[in-house]
Design a protein around this motif. Sequence first.
Motif, mmCIF file in Angstrom:
data_model
loop_
_atom_site.group_PDB
_atom_site.id
_atom_site.type_symbol
_atom_site.label_atom_id
_atom_site.label_comp_id
_atom_site.label_asym_id
_atom_site.label_seq_id
_atom_site.Cartn_x
_atom_site.Cartn_y
_atom_site.Cartn_z
ATOM 1 N N ASP A 29 -6.257 12.335 11.287
ATOM 2 C CA ASP A 29 -4.894 11.811 11.136
ATOM 3 C C ASP A 29 -4.593 11.737 9.627
ATOM 4 O O ASP A 29 -5.372 12.211 8.804
ATOM 5 C CB ASP A 29 -4.765 10.439 11.815
ATOM 6 N N TRP A 30 -3.498 11.129 9.261
ATOM 7 C CA TRP A 30 -3.151 11.009 7.835
ATOM 8 C C TRP A 30 -2.720 9.565 7.574
ATOM 9 O O TRP A 30 -1.561 9.215 7.799
ATOM 10 C CB TRP A 30 -2.053 12.006 7.473
ATOM 11 N N PRO A 31 -3.680 8.741 7.102
ATOM 12 C CA PRO A 31 -3.355 7.331 6.846
ATOM 13 C C PRO A 31 -2.279 7.183 5.765
ATOM 14 O O PRO A 31 -2.191 8.020 4.872
ATOM 15 C CB PRO A 31 -4.679 6.745 6.348
ATOM 16 N N LEU A 33 -1.068 4.852 2.675
ATOM 17 C CA LEU A 33 -1.505 3.784 1.772
ATOM 18 C C LEU A 33 -0.471 3.628 0.668
ATOM 19 O O LEU A 33 -0.360 4.483 -0.210
ATOM 20 C CB LEU A 33 -2.868 4.120 1.166
ATOM 21 N N SER A 34 0.299 2.558 0.731
ATOM 22 C CA SER A 34 1.323 2.288 -0.269
ATOM 23 C C SER A 34 1.189 0.858 -0.757
ATOM 24 O O SER A 34 0.977 -0.051 0.033
ATOM 25 C CB SER A 34 2.726 2.464 0.329
ATOM 26 N N ALA A 35 1.314 0.695 -2.093
ATOM 27 C CA ALA A 35 1.202 -0.638 -2.671
ATOM 28 C C ALA A 35 2.494 -1.444 -2.491
ATOM 29 O O ALA A 35 2.482 -2.659 -2.601
ATOM 30 C CB ALA A 35 0.844 -0.526 -4.138
ATOM 31 N N GLY A 36 3.606 -0.783 -2.217
ATOM 32 C CA GLY A 36 4.872 -1.500 -2.070
ATOM 33 C C GLY A 36 5.734 -0.872 -0.992
ATOM 34 O O GLY A 36 5.237 -0.131 -0.147
ATOM 35 N N HIS A 111 4.660 8.508 -13.544
ATOM 36 C CA HIS A 111 5.509 7.408 -13.094
ATOM 37 C C HIS A 111 6.174 7.735 -11.760
ATOM 38 O O HIS A 111 6.514 8.889 -11.501
ATOM 39 C CB HIS A 111 6.605 7.129 -14.126
ATOM 40 N N SER A 112 6.373 6.699 -10.954
ATOM 41 C CA SER A 112 7.042 6.849 -9.662
ATOM 42 C C SER A 112 8.211 5.890 -9.557
ATOM 43 O O SER A 112 8.189 4.812 -10.160
ATOM 44 C CB SER A 112 6.076 6.500 -8.528
ATOM 45 N N THR A 113 9.187 6.272 -8.750
ATOM 46 C CA THR A 113 10.247 5.331 -8.366
ATOM 47 C C THR A 113 9.586 4.132 -7.694
ATOM 48 O O THR A 113 8.736 4.304 -6.830
ATOM 49 C CB THR A 113 11.208 6.010 -7.365
ATOM 50 N N GLY A 115 7.928 1.885 -9.589
ATOM 51 C CA GLY A 115 7.103 1.289 -10.634
ATOM 52 C C GLY A 115 5.632 1.666 -10.617
ATOM 53 O O GLY A 115 4.893 1.302 -11.529
ATOM 54 N N TYR A 116 5.170 2.392 -9.568
ATOM 55 C CA TYR A 116 3.765 2.821 -9.535
ATOM 56 C C TYR A 116 3.487 3.764 -10.708
ATOM 57 O O TYR A 116 4.330 4.586 -11.068
ATOM 58 C CB TYR A 116 3.501 3.555 -8.225
ATOM 59 N N THR A 117 2.296 3.622 -11.291
ATOM 60 C CA THR A 117 1.877 4.534 -12.358
ATOM 61 C C THR A 117 0.432 4.937 -12.123
ATOM 62 O O THR A 117 -0.332 4.209 -11.469
ATOM 63 C CB THR A 117 1.953 3.850 -13.746
ATOM 64 N N PRO A 143 9.103 10.187 4.011
ATOM 65 C CA PRO A 143 9.230 9.176 2.943
ATOM 66 C C PRO A 143 7.952 8.344 2.757
ATOM 67 O O PRO A 143 7.535 8.093 1.625
ATOM 68 C CB PRO A 143 10.391 8.305 3.427
ATOM 69 N N GLU A 144 7.289 7.974 3.833
ATOM 70 C CA GLU A 144 6.095 7.122 3.690
ATOM 71 C C GLU A 144 4.950 7.869 2.988
ATOM 72 O O GLU A 144 4.064 7.239 2.414
ATOM 73 C CB GLU A 144 5.639 6.595 5.051
ATOM 74 N N HIS A 145 4.972 9.203 3.029
ATOM 75 C CA HIS A 145 3.950 9.998 2.333
ATOM 76 C C HIS A 145 4.439 10.479 0.968
ATOM 77 O O HIS A 145 3.826 11.357 0.357
ATOM 78 C CB HIS A 145 3.519 11.185 3.190
ATOM 79 N N GLY A 146 5.565 9.919 0.501
ATOM 80 C CA GLY A 146 6.004 10.227 -0.860
ATOM 81 C C GLY A 146 7.240 11.100 -0.960
ATOM 82 O O GLY A 146 7.629 11.476 -2.057
ATOM 83 N N LYS A 160 -4.423 9.197 -7.412
ATOM 84 C CA LYS A 160 -3.809 9.899 -8.555
ATOM 85 C C LYS A 160 -2.600 10.719 -8.115
ATOM 86 O O LYS A 160 -1.807 11.148 -8.964
ATOM 87 C CB LYS A 160 -4.842 10.820 -9.212
ATOM 88 N N SER A 161 -2.478 10.994 -6.824
ATOM 89 C CA SER A 161 -1.364 11.803 -6.312
ATOM 90 C C SER A 161 -0.169 10.888 -6.047
ATOM 91 O O SER A 161 0.076 10.457 -4.910
ATOM 92 C CB SER A 161 -1.788 12.541 -5.041
ATOM 93 N N ALA A 162 0.566 10.583 -7.129
ATOM 94 C CA ALA A 162 1.641 9.594 -7.070
ATOM 95 C C ALA A 162 2.756 10.018 -6.114
ATOM 96 O O ALA A 162 3.298 11.121 -6.237
ATOM 97 C CB ALA A 162 2.208 9.368 -8.465
#
Length: 197
Positions: A29-31, A33-36, A111-113, A115-117, A143-146, A160-162
């Motif tokens: 599967d593809w978990p 993982l997002s900090a926000g 940098h990411s929309t 604030g993630y860096t 969206p949940e995968h970036g 590292k894959s922001a």
Amino acid sequence: MAMFTRGFGGRRPDRDDTRIPPGQTLVHDWPVLSAGATPDIDPQSWSFSIRTESGVRTWSWDEVHALGDEDVTVDIHCVTHWTKLDMPWRGVPLDRLFEDVETSLEYCMVHSTGGYTTNVPLDELLDGKAWIAFEADGEPLEPEHGGPARLLVPQLYFWKSAKWVSGIVMQADDEPGFWEDAGYHLHGDPWKEERYW
Ligand SMILES: Nc1nc2c(c(=O)[nH]1)N[C@H]1C(S)=C(S)[C@@H](COP(=O)(O)O)O[C@H]1N2
Ligand SMILES: [Mo]
């Protein structure tokens, strides 16, 4: 005497331990993982910038695609111990963007929309090693995968894959980003188990 041999043609990807770094377990599967929170980003208002010692270069969604999308199949390794093999992605190699950028600075803060860096040495992003990715598994990035766009640096741990990537600031020194500041390794090579420092 019974003989059991493992035929060369019979190797399944989940038996291919030579491709699974130490301490990792295979997932299918593809978990997520997002900090926000997951931001809602319209591709037409998305842009990508690279800031150097001499200024900022910015590309729109259409301008990035015009540099040439390519299909790649890569393995990804998350520091939380999961590995996914043979994942199909589509994106633009960072080489295409850096062709237009002159800099003597060797380190990147990505940098990411939201604030993630995350910090990555420039040489880990060039020579076909990293992409701005728009599709995975043949579909636009969720969206949940970036989605609509994330960095893809598969040879380093997946933090590292922001996701929702918005740009790179070039720096003279390697400084910690979001997770690195919380104790994750500055570099993050899964084959060397560079998990924490
Ligand atoms: N902007 C942003 N990018 C991010 C993260 C995040 O929280 N925010 N998490 C990182 C971590 S820790 C991992 S393992 C991967 C997870 O990506 P996925 O949710 O698509 O599996 O994204 C990385 N990129
Ligand atoms: Mo992660």
